[in-house]
Design an enzyme around this catalytic site. Structure first.
Site, PDB file in Angstrom:
ATOM      1  N   SER A  23       0.582  -1.659  -5.546  1.00  0.00           N
ATOM      2  CA  SER A  23       0.273  -1.259  -4.177  1.00  0.00           C
ATOM      3  C   SER A  23      -1.063  -0.532  -4.161  1.00  0.00           C
ATOM      4  O   SER A  23      -1.311   0.342  -4.966  1.00  0.00           O
ATOM      5  CB  SER A  23       1.381  -0.347  -3.665  1.00  0.00           C
ATOM      6  OG  SER A  23       0.906   0.416  -2.600  1.00  0.00           O
ATOM      7  N   LYS A  24      -1.902  -0.952  -3.188  1.00  0.00           N
ATOM      8  CA  LYS A  24      -3.210  -0.313  -3.050  1.00  0.00           C
ATOM      9  C   LYS A  24      -3.060   1.187  -2.882  1.00  0.00           C
ATOM     10  O   LYS A  24      -3.802   1.965  -3.413  1.00  0.00           O
ATOM     11  CB  LYS A  24      -3.932  -0.799  -1.783  1.00  0.00           C
ATOM     12  CG  LYS A  24      -4.290  -2.232  -1.748  1.00  0.00           C
ATOM     13  CD  LYS A  24      -5.201  -2.491  -0.566  1.00  0.00           C
ATOM     14  CE  LYS A  24      -4.465  -2.630   0.745  1.00  0.00           C
ATOM     15  NZ  LYS A  24      -3.539  -3.715   0.830  1.00  0.00           N
TER      16      LYS A  24
END
Ligand code: GLU
Length: 290
Positions: A230-231
């Site tokens: 996840s960014k």
């Protein structure tokens, strides 16, 4: 090159640097568009301002350029497009398809977060959220170009969903549907983490009288423990100072056979080889590793 009518896009939220999963979505959507002789657009999805990381959009655009992934039209930002979202919302409200709702998350806990009817009376001291009315028994079917037939019981699993948040922000579902239509997107290629949003987006397209694009959901990239990258966790930002190894890894995660190339290649040469060799039938249907 651009006469096919195919219009694809990559639509990152600026919540962190591009990571292996977002590079996969960028490269995958670009490859589908180029293979079809179509256009590829980039849209910065910056409506969720509390989650935005300062400078992330600029760094994402810089990274895309370093990977040779150039948008065919000017990049648009959702933060500039409120009038479009407002017009759509008013249209739905005027036709009784959207309604104000004062229910809180806690109110909905008893129904597993699914909203079917308001349990809160209007409160003049608080701004409401605006939800789309989902009729009883609403089910949405669609054919994913990679994953095949999909079915969601939107009434039972999702319920009336938020279009405009009580904190005054546009909801992703409304913004993405309005933008995909306004930008003439014919094919949405994105990560399978968004698969369960697609039925909501199709319902909204129908409610607004908009066309439904084709959908292809790419495998989610997971780490060695099987957790989604996840960014926002700043996990594994891709190194765009040295783009070829990252492109090779994204290509491998798309299930494609290794490309013959030398480290002296430019990204342009790499991408040209990739378009010629790209075979969507090889894309894995399950989670993939970078
Ligand atoms: N903005 C979304 C994200 O970064 C992607 C939206 C989409 O591709 O529809 O996860």
């Amino acid at each position: 090159m651009t006469g096919s009518g195919y219009r694809g896009r990559f639509a990152p939220s600026p919540t962190g640097d591009l990571h292996a999963g977002s590079l996969l979505a960028a490269l995958g959507s670009w490859l589908f568009a180029r293979r079809a002789g179509g256009r590829w657009l980039v849209r910065i999805e910056d409506v969720d301002t509390p989650r935005e990381v300062p400078g992330a959009a600029t760094r994402q655009l810089h990274a895309l350029r370093a990977f040779g992934l150039h948008a065919d039209e000017p990049v648009v930002r959702q933060s500039d497009r409120s009038p479009l979202y407002r017009a759509a919302l008013e249209d739905l409200a005027d036709r009784g398809l959207a309604f104000p709702c004062w229910c809180s998350r806690t109110d909905l806990a008893a129904t597993g977060g699914v909203h079917r009817a308001c349990v809160r009376a209007p409160d003049p001291d608080r701004s409401p959220a605006i939800r789309l009315r989902v009729a009883a028994g609403t089910r949405v079917r669609f054919d994913d170009d990679l994953l095949g037939p999909q079915l969601q019981d939107v009434d039972a699993e999702v319920g009336d969903f938020v279009l405009y948040r009580a904190d005054g922000l546009w909801a992703y579902q409304l913004a993405v549907v309005v933008d995909d239509a306004e930008q003439g997107i014919t094919h949405v290629v994105r990560g399978a983490d968004l698969l369960d949003s697609t039925p909501r987006q199709i319902l909204l397209q129908r409610a607004l009288g908009l066309p439904t694009p084709g959908y292809a959901h790419l495998p989610v990239v997971v780490d060695d423990e099987g957790r989604k990258l996840s960014k926002s966790l700043a996990s594994n930002p891709v190194d765009f100072a040295d783009p070829l190894p990252a492109l090779d890894r994204a290509w491998g995660a798309l299930g494609q056979d290794a490309l013959q190339h030398s480290d002296a290649d430019t990204v342009t040469a790499w991408l040209a080889r990739a378009v010629a060799a790209f075979d969507p039938a090889k894309i894995p249907r399950a989670a993939t590793r970078p």
